[in-house]
Design a protein around this motif. Structure first.
Motif, PDB file in Angstrom:
ATOM      1  N   CYS A   1       0.831  -1.213   0.000  1.00  0.00           N
ATOM      2  CA  CYS A   1       0.000   0.000   0.000  1.00  0.00           C
ATOM      3  C   CYS A   1       0.862   1.259   0.000  1.00  0.00           C
ATOM      4  N   GLY A   2       0.720   2.061  -1.057  1.00  0.00           N
ATOM      5  CA  GLY A   2       1.514   3.276  -1.192  1.00  0.00           C
ATOM      6  C   GLY A   2       2.768   3.081  -2.020  1.00  0.00           C
TER       7      GLY A   2
ATOM      8  N   ASP B   1      -7.871   4.929   0.452  1.00  0.00           N
ATOM      9  CA  ASP B   1      -8.719   6.045   0.036  1.00  0.00           C
ATOM     10  C   ASP B   1      -7.873   7.210  -0.458  1.00  0.00           C
ATOM     11  N   GLU B   2      -6.776   7.489   0.244  1.00  0.00           N
ATOM     12  CA  GLU B   2      -5.919   8.596  -0.162  1.00  0.00           C
ATOM     13  C   GLU B   2      -5.370   8.356  -1.568  1.00  0.00           C
TER      14      GLU B   2
ATOM     15  N   ILE C   1      -0.934  11.399  -2.512  1.00  0.00           N
ATOM     16  CA  ILE C   1      -0.094  10.235  -2.787  1.00  0.00           C
ATOM     17  C   ILE C   1       1.083  10.166  -1.811  1.00  0.00           C
ATOM     18  N   VAL C   2       1.742  11.296  -1.589  1.00  0.00           N
ATOM     19  CA  VAL C   2       2.834  11.309  -0.614  1.00  0.00           C
ATOM     20  C   VAL C   2       2.259  11.088   0.784  1.00  0.00           C
ATOM     21  N   GLY C   3       1.037  11.584   0.983  1.00  0.00           N
ATOM     22  CA  GLY C   3       0.384  11.420   2.281  1.00  0.00           C
ATOM     23  C   GLY C   3       0.100   9.973   2.643  1.00  0.00           C
ATOM     24  N   MET C   4       0.148   9.080   1.668  1.00  0.00           N
ATOM     25  CA  MET C   4      -0.041   7.655   1.978  1.00  0.00           C
ATOM     26  C   MET C   4       1.141   7.111   2.788  1.00  0.00           C
ATOM     27  N   LEU C   5       2.293   7.753   2.652  1.00  0.00           N
ATOM     28  CA  LEU C   5       3.513   7.163   3.217  1.00  0.00           C
ATOM     29  C   LEU C   5       3.593   7.228   4.750  1.00  0.00           C
ATOM     30  N   PRO C   6       3.429   8.417   5.356  1.00  0.00           N
ATOM     31  CA  PRO C   6       3.568   8.455   6.818  1.00  0.00           C
ATOM     32  C   PRO C   6       2.576   7.537   7.529  1.00  0.00           C
TER      33      PRO C   6
ATOM     34  N   ASP D   1      -2.213  -0.125  -7.097  1.00  0.00           N
ATOM     35  CA  ASP D   1      -1.970   0.091  -5.672  1.00  0.00           C
ATOM     36  C   ASP D   1      -3.298  -0.074  -4.930  1.00  0.00           C
ATOM     37  N   ILE D   2      -4.324   0.536  -5.489  1.00  0.00           N
ATOM     38  CA  ILE D   2      -5.655   0.474  -4.892  1.00  0.00           C
ATOM     39  C   ILE D   2      -6.220  -0.942  -5.012  1.00  0.00           C
TER      40      ILE D   2
END
Lengths: 100, 279, 316
Positions: free
Chosen positions: B33-34, C74-75, C46-51, B42-43
């Motif tokens: 994920c990500g 969802d992000e 998309i970058v927000g998925m990482l943290p 990815d989704i």
């Protein structure tokens, strides 16, 4: 902008239409990228129906959608404006009349 | 001890065997994920992780009910970890999280295939494909279980797995019959994961006991269906089936590869560092 | 028609609060500003998925794990909707990725802070998503149709994000001493970066005026920031936690909370790439993209082969 500059292999763009429940029309939900139609269908399922938004999906590769020209909006849609006789409320009928 | 295991314990172990496969595979897939190769996928792959995780939860909830119905002696003899032993000594009822987060590796009964690392998209696809082909026929049969809860879980899960097998088969074909590089990578991944497929259809003690009870699935019967399905996809993908491979096994008896320890270290870290809390 | 008359038509639409659609005439800087804003927004998702993705494998219960996974997913979806909206303006997703990867495009600086404890999942959901929602709700009425429609979808889905974050915080705040400490620590670390999320103060925000005129921004940075502070301080009371701002107090006259001085040096340092995680975040995105290249190529090659085979079949 040129599609070739960055990566010529970018997956094509598809438009997604979803029927939210039986009996309704398909409605434009958004778009996505996919390598082929089958994948586009599955991606649409995974992206646009995660919250039970649909019971049926159409996908169309975006390049095949023909859109009307907004500059011609006047000639395309204005002529319908004065044809109110196409609407049932145009006709004045007695209130006692039922089932019509 | 082994001989004296009664049927309720066998059923519990059987349930855990299925649950552990779902949890560990779901956990592995969730690592994507990500980081997927393209946003849409990815989704998509995360949906699969959520399916496995959901199945694991239903099964652990059922396993916990079964566990809580055992007598104290039986309970004490089942799991080794100090964390669980102490809960059992206090007479606490266990829940889904206790089973997932407080057992040590030797009490996990998942097959080796599912704990293997993601590596790249080809290895991930290979692992899912080989497992989905098993899982599809397994749940198809489990729907006929005399155990109503397992049959109901199978019924619901089969819908999800039907989509999984479609997704992973298509990717095997795409990569196998894609570019030269993807063909090479896909073949390598199938070769390297092949040794873990024998165990999928090998009957464990719990499998045998539950088959006799009309609760479990006859894995010998599934073996040929699995082979046929795998072979036809591999052929369409212009790949070849590895020959004369030694088959690894041990997961169903609690023996694992080194990978499981690291998975658990991450998975269970919070519950270990901060025990007995609500989250 | 002349450019002037096109421009008049465009301005009339803005004045009447009508939407601009992809094939409508639009001034160049409208198009450019939109592309910049929408792609920046998409990159942030998309970058927000990482943290948060960081904690998927370590979530403390199966329920939390499933919720977090669905949230981070969802992000990704939101990024996708937004990239799609930007694509209607004549830029490809690959081009936007390229701008992100080369540092030409920005994303929200908040994601350059590290997630070091589980409580950060709560704080991000509650504060960061809370601030994002405040920004996003007005954008559902933005002038550009595809952007507004994407935002409607995003906001609908986003509503569970903040709730799950607050629920995590509430569980921690009502829990043991350690859990409470964990929650307060997360609030301490995320409070100021969240306040900064609304961007520079109004007197230092050069593009604001034009964006307001174009209706791609509907409230100023400081207006939204004040609204966020007012709402969030009240929510902090329910948690029984303390806002890390000794100057925070209710101003009866203004009808708002006064808050302390924002450390804009820190803000600009992070924007310029010197946040604790800028390098890691960008590296993770680039790695995912580069490692995925052979996969994307293979899928295209396969699709091509199929097409050729079926056209041969038809010919035969």
């Amino acid at each position: 902008m040129s599609q070739q500059t960055v990566n010529k292999a970018e997956w094509p763009l598809w438009e997604v239409f979803i029927r939210s429940k039986a009996g309704l029309d398909h409605k434009h939900a958004g778009s996505l990228h996919a390598a082929d139609a089958q994948m586009a269908m599955e991606n649409a399922r995974d992206v646009y129906t995660r919250r039970m938004e649909g019971v049926s999906i159409w996908v169309v590769e975006s390049k095949y959608v023909h859109a009307s020209d907004p500059g011609e909006a006047d000639s395309m849609y204005e002529p319908a404006n004065d044809k109110i006789y196409r609407h049932p409320t145009f006709y004045d009928l007695p209130d006692e009349l039922k089932h019509m | 001890m082994t001989n004296s295991k009664n049927m309720s314990i066998q059923k519990l172990l059987y349930t855990l065997q299925i649950a552990d496969n779902a949890l560990i595979l779901g956990h592995r897939i969730s690592e994507w994920c990500g980081h997927g190769p393209v946003l849409e996928q990815d989704i998509a792959i995360t949906n699969t992780a959520l399916d496995h995780l959901g199945q694991a939860r239903s099964l652990y909830q059922y396993a916990a009910t079964q566990f809580n119905a055992l007598n104290q002696e039986e309970k004490k003899g089942l799991f080794v970890s100090s964390a669980l032993q102490s809960l059992i000594a206090q007479g606490k009822l266990l829940d889904e999280d206790d089973l997932a987060y407080l057992r040590d590796g030797w009490d996990f009964r998942n097959v080796w295939l599912v704990e293997q690392p993601n590596k790249d998209w080809a290895y991930t696809v290979a692992r899912s494909f080989l497992y989905d082909c098993f899982n599809y026929f397994f749940y198809t049969e489990l729907r006929n279980s005399k155990d109503e809860t397992l049959a109901a879980i199978a019924e619901k899960s089969l819908k999800e797995v039907t989509y999984h097998i479609r997704w992973s088969s298509e990717w095997v074909i795409r990569l196998g019959d894609g570019t030269e590089e993807s063909h090479k990578r896909m073949q390598q991944a199938i070769n390297d994961r092949w040794a873990y497929t024998g165990e999928l259809v090998k009957m464990s003690e719990a499998d045998t006991a539950m088959l006799a009870e009309g609760v479990g699935v006859d894995l010998n019967a599934i073996a040929s269906q699995w082979q046929e399905r795998v072979a036809s996809v591999i052929e369409e993908a212009t790949l070849t089936i590895p020959q004369d491979t030694w088959m690894q096994e041990g997961g169903k008896e609690g023996r694992h590869t080194e990978h499981l320890g690291y998975i658990l270290a991450e998975l269970q870290f919070m519950q270990r560092a901060y025990p007995n809390m609500e989250w | 028609m002349t450019v002037q008359s096109f421009e008049k038509g465009f301005n009339d639409k803005l004045d009447k609060e009508l939407t601009i659609e992809p094939r409508d005439w639009m001034p160049d800087d409208y198009r450019k500003t939109l592309i910049r804003q929408i792609s920046q927004h998409a990159h942030s998702e998309i970058v927000g998925m990482l943290p948060e993705g960081n904690w998927i494998t370590r979530a403390p219960s199966l329920r939390r794990k499933a919720v977090l996974l669905a949230k981070v997913q969802d992000e990704g979806g939101h990024g996708l909707y937004l990239y799609s909206a930007a694509e209607t303006l004549g830029i490809t997703r690959d081009e936007m990725f390229d701008q992100l990867h080369t540092g030409k495009a920005k994303y929200s600086s908040i994601f350059n802070y590290p997630t070091t404890t589980w409580a950060d999942m709560g704080a991000i959901g509650w504060l960061v998503d809370g601030a994002a929602i405040m920004n996003q709700v007005p954008l559902c009425r933005t002038s550009y149709g595809p952007y507004a429609r994407a935002m409607v979808r995003v906001c609908k889905e986003e509503s569970f994000h903040q709730r799950q974050g607050f629920e995590i915080m509430l569980t921690l705040a009502k829990g043991t001493e350690q859990q409470k400490k964990m929650a307060q620590d997360a609030l301490n670390r995320w409070w100021w970066p969240s306040i900064m999320m609304f961007g520079p103060a109004d007197d230092n925000s050069p593009n604001s005026e034009m964006s307001m005129r174009y209706r791609i921004k509907r409230f100023t940075n400081d207006e939204l920031r004040q609204k966020f502070v007012d709402v969030t301080v009240e929510q902090t009371r329910i948690l029984g936690l303390e806002v890390p701002d000794k100057d925070l107090k209710w101003n009866e006259e203004r009808g708002h909370y006064d808050y302390g001085k924002i450390n804009w040096d820190e803000f600009w340092a992070v924007v310029k790439g010197n946040g604790p995680c800028n390098k890691e975040r960008l590296e993770a995105r680039k790695t995912a993209w580069e490692n995925g290249a052979w996969v994307r190529d293979a899928a295209m090659a396969h699709s091509q082969k199929r097409k050729e085979r079926s056209s041969k079949k038809e010919a035969a």
